[in-house]
Each structure stands twice: as structure tokens, then as C-alpha cells.
Design a protein around this motif. Structure first.
Motif, PDB file in Angstrom:
ATOM      1  N   SER A  20      -5.390   8.324 -24.249  1.00  0.00           N
ATOM      2  CA  SER A  20      -4.359   8.513 -25.277  1.00  0.00           C
ATOM      3  C   SER A  20      -3.484   7.274 -25.398  1.00  0.00           C
ATOM      4  CB  SER A  20      -3.480   9.714 -24.933  1.00  0.00           C
ATOM      5  OG  SER A  20      -4.228  10.890 -24.909  1.00  0.00           O
ATOM      6  N   TYR A  21      -3.040   6.747 -24.278  1.00  0.00           N
ATOM      7  CA  TYR A  21      -2.188   5.554 -24.296  1.00  0.00           C
ATOM      8  C   TYR A  21      -2.928   4.364 -24.896  1.00  0.00           C
ATOM      9  CZ  TYR A  21       0.735   8.196 -20.996  1.00  0.00           C
ATOM     10  OH  TYR A  21       1.510   9.147 -20.386  1.00  0.00           O
ATOM     11  N   THR A  22      -4.200   4.225 -24.562  1.00  0.00           N
ATOM     12  CA  THR A  22      -4.987   3.113 -25.086  1.00  0.00           C
ATOM     13  C   THR A  22      -5.118   3.212 -26.599  1.00  0.00           C
ATOM     14  OG1 THR A  22      -6.227   3.003 -23.013  1.00  0.00           O
ATOM     15  CG2 THR A  22      -7.204   1.923 -24.922  1.00  0.00           C
ATOM     16  N   ILE A  23      -5.386   4.411 -27.104  1.00  0.00           N
ATOM     17  CA  ILE A  23      -5.516   4.601 -28.547  1.00  0.00           C
ATOM     18  C   ILE A  23      -4.194   4.303 -29.247  1.00  0.00           C
ATOM     19  CG2 ILE A  23      -5.876   6.357 -30.346  1.00  0.00           C
ATOM     20  CD1 ILE A  23      -8.013   7.576 -28.466  1.00  0.00           C
ATOM     21  N   ILE A  24      -3.084   4.765 -28.666  1.00  0.00           N
ATOM     22  CA  ILE A  24      -1.764   4.513 -29.257  1.00  0.00           C
ATOM     23  C   ILE A  24      -1.488   3.020 -29.334  1.00  0.00           C
ATOM     24  CG2 ILE A  24       0.714   4.755 -28.838  1.00  0.00           C
ATOM     25  CD1 ILE A  24       0.053   7.587 -27.735  1.00  0.00           C
ATOM     26  N   VAL A  45       0.838  -1.204   0.000  1.00  0.00           N
ATOM     27  CA  VAL A  45       0.000   0.000   0.000  1.00  0.00           C
ATOM     28  C   VAL A  45       0.869   1.249   0.000  1.00  0.00           C
ATOM     29  CG1 VAL A  45      -1.655   1.332   1.363  1.00  0.00           C
ATOM     30  CG2 VAL A  45      -1.988  -1.126   1.056  1.00  0.00           C
ATOM     31  N   ALA A  46       1.947   1.250   0.775  1.00  0.00           N
ATOM     32  CA  ALA A  46       2.844   2.403   0.818  1.00  0.00           C
ATOM     33  C   ALA A  46       3.485   2.646  -0.544  1.00  0.00           C
ATOM     34  CB  ALA A  46       3.916   2.187   1.878  1.00  0.00           C
ATOM     35  N   GLU A  47       3.891   1.581  -1.236  1.00  0.00           N
ATOM     36  CA  GLU A  47       4.494   1.736  -2.557  1.00  0.00           C
ATOM     37  C   GLU A  47       3.467   2.219  -3.575  1.00  0.00           C
ATOM     38  OE1 GLU A  47       7.680   1.569  -3.617  1.00  0.00           O
ATOM     39  OE2 GLU A  47       8.177   1.359  -1.493  1.00  0.00           O
ATOM     40  N   LEU A  48       2.236   1.724  -3.492  1.00  0.00           N
ATOM     41  CA  LEU A  48       1.200   2.143  -4.445  1.00  0.00           C
ATOM     42  C   LEU A  48       0.840   3.615  -4.263  1.00  0.00           C
ATOM     43  CD1 LEU A  48      -1.159  -0.954  -4.581  1.00  0.00           C
ATOM     44  CD2 LEU A  48       0.331  -0.085  -6.382  1.00  0.00           C
ATOM     45  N   ARG A  49       1.016   4.146  -3.053  1.00  0.00           N
ATOM     46  CA  ARG A  49       0.750   5.561  -2.841  1.00  0.00           C
ATOM     47  C   ARG A  49       1.798   6.437  -3.508  1.00  0.00           C
ATOM     48  NH1 ARG A  49      -1.311   5.221   3.386  1.00  0.00           N
ATOM     49  NH2 ARG A  49      -3.353   4.402   2.844  1.00  0.00           N
ATOM     50  N   LYS A  50       2.976   5.895  -3.776  1.00  0.00           N
ATOM     51  CA  LYS A  50       4.044   6.648  -4.434  1.00  0.00           C
ATOM     52  C   LYS A  50       3.851   6.720  -5.948  1.00  0.00           C
ATOM     53  CE  LYS A  50       7.519   5.106  -1.117  1.00  0.00           C
ATOM     54  NZ  LYS A  50       8.783   4.356  -0.992  1.00  0.00           N
ATOM     55  N   VAL A  51       2.983   5.855  -6.480  1.00  0.00           N
ATOM     56  CA  VAL A  51       2.796   5.768  -7.927  1.00  0.00           C
ATOM     57  C   VAL A  51       2.079   7.018  -8.425  1.00  0.00           C
ATOM     58  CG1 VAL A  51       1.641   4.491  -9.779  1.00  0.00           C
ATOM     59  CG2 VAL A  51       2.733   3.265  -7.902  1.00  0.00           C
ATOM     60  N   ILE A  52       2.554   7.550  -9.546  1.00  0.00           N
ATOM     61  CA  ILE A  52       1.863   8.662 -10.194  1.00  0.00           C
ATOM     62  C   ILE A  52       0.914   8.049 -11.212  1.00  0.00           C
ATOM     63  CG2 ILE A  52       2.131  10.702 -11.638  1.00  0.00           C
ATOM     64  CD1 ILE A  52       4.954  10.993 -10.447  1.00  0.00           C
ATOM     65  N   TRP A  53      -0.358   8.042 -10.893  1.00  0.00           N
ATOM     66  CA  TRP A  53      -1.354   7.410 -11.747  1.00  0.00           C
ATOM     67  C   TRP A  53      -1.691   8.326 -12.911  1.00  0.00           C
ATOM     68  CZ3 TRP A  53      -2.115   2.494 -10.842  1.00  0.00           C
ATOM     69  CH2 TRP A  53      -1.843   2.010  -9.565  1.00  0.00           C
ATOM     70  N   PRO A  54      -1.917   7.776 -14.104  1.00  0.00           N
ATOM     71  CA  PRO A  54      -2.249   8.616 -15.260  1.00  0.00           C
ATOM     72  C   PRO A  54      -3.659   9.183 -15.127  1.00  0.00           C
ATOM     73  CG  PRO A  54      -2.378   6.300 -15.851  1.00  0.00           C
ATOM     74  CD  PRO A  54      -1.821   6.362 -14.458  1.00  0.00           C
ATOM     75  N   THR A  55      -3.836  10.353 -15.746  1.00  0.00           N
ATOM     76  CA  THR A  55      -5.175  10.941 -15.753  1.00  0.00           C
ATOM     77  C   THR A  55      -6.038  10.193 -16.769  1.00  0.00           C
ATOM     78  OG1 THR A  55      -4.594  12.521 -17.479  1.00  0.00           O
ATOM     79  CG2 THR A  55      -4.208  13.213 -15.199  1.00  0.00           C
ATOM     80  N   ARG A  56      -7.316  10.486 -16.749  1.00  0.00           N
ATOM     81  CA  ARG A  56      -8.221   9.827 -17.695  1.00  0.00           C
ATOM     82  C   ARG A  56      -7.818  10.147 -19.136  1.00  0.00           C
ATOM     83  NH1 ARG A  56     -12.947   7.534 -16.751  1.00  0.00           N
ATOM     84  NH2 ARG A  56     -14.435   7.247 -18.445  1.00  0.00           N
TER      85      ARG A  56
END
Length: 82
Positions: free
Chosen positions: A48-52, A32-43
Motif C-alpha cells: 500500500s505504501y509503495t503504491i501511494i 540489533v537491540a534497537e532494530l528489535r524494537k521496530v514495528i515492521w510493516p506487513t506485506r
């Protein structure tokens, strides 16, 4: 003259103590501590990533299909086909 040194490191004690296993609760807290450090992508980024990725996959499918058709035609011409 070569000196055979294989197996020497296995015979020597490493000097390190075996570490104690992590409890499931501590492991969960660390995850949980490591997942809080993750920079999650915006919608917007995610879309954009999905389309690419989808466009890239479609291009690769086209290339592989074209090569498959080309090789199939070549094999049929070489070995004869109906």
C-alpha cells in the motif's frame, strides 16, 4: 550600554568528562537491540505504501512537466523561437 559576553562559555571548563568511545561489538549489540524494537510493516502495508508513493511521484512528475511546457512556451513566445 551593552555588555560583551562572547567567548565566556569557551573559557569556562564544562565540568564534563569525555566519554569513552563505544567498541564496535557494543555498537552492533545496541543496533540489533534497537532494530528489535521496530514495528515492521506487513506485506500488505508495504504494498500500500509503495503504491501511494508511486502515485504521488507520478502526479508530481505530471505537474513539473506541465509547468516546464508552460514556461517553455512562454519563453519562446516572449523571446521568439523557431
Amino acid at each position: 550600554m551593552a555588555i560583551d559576553t562572547r567567548g565566556e562559555t569557551a573559557d569556562k571548563p564544562s565540568g564534563e568528562k569525555k566519554t569513552k568511545r563505544t567498541s564496535p561489538a557494543l555498537f552492533y549489540r545496541q543496533v540489533v537491540a534497537e532494530l528489535r524494537k521496530v514495528i515492521w510493516p506487513t506485506r500488505k502495508d508495504l504494498i500500500s505504501y509503495t503504491i501511494i508513493v508511486l502515485v504521488f511521484v507520478l502526479i508530481m512528475v505530471g505537474i513539473v512537466s506541465a509547468l516546464d511546457a508552460l514556461f517553455t512556451e512562454g519563453v519562446l513566445r516572449i523571446f521568439g523561437g523557431a
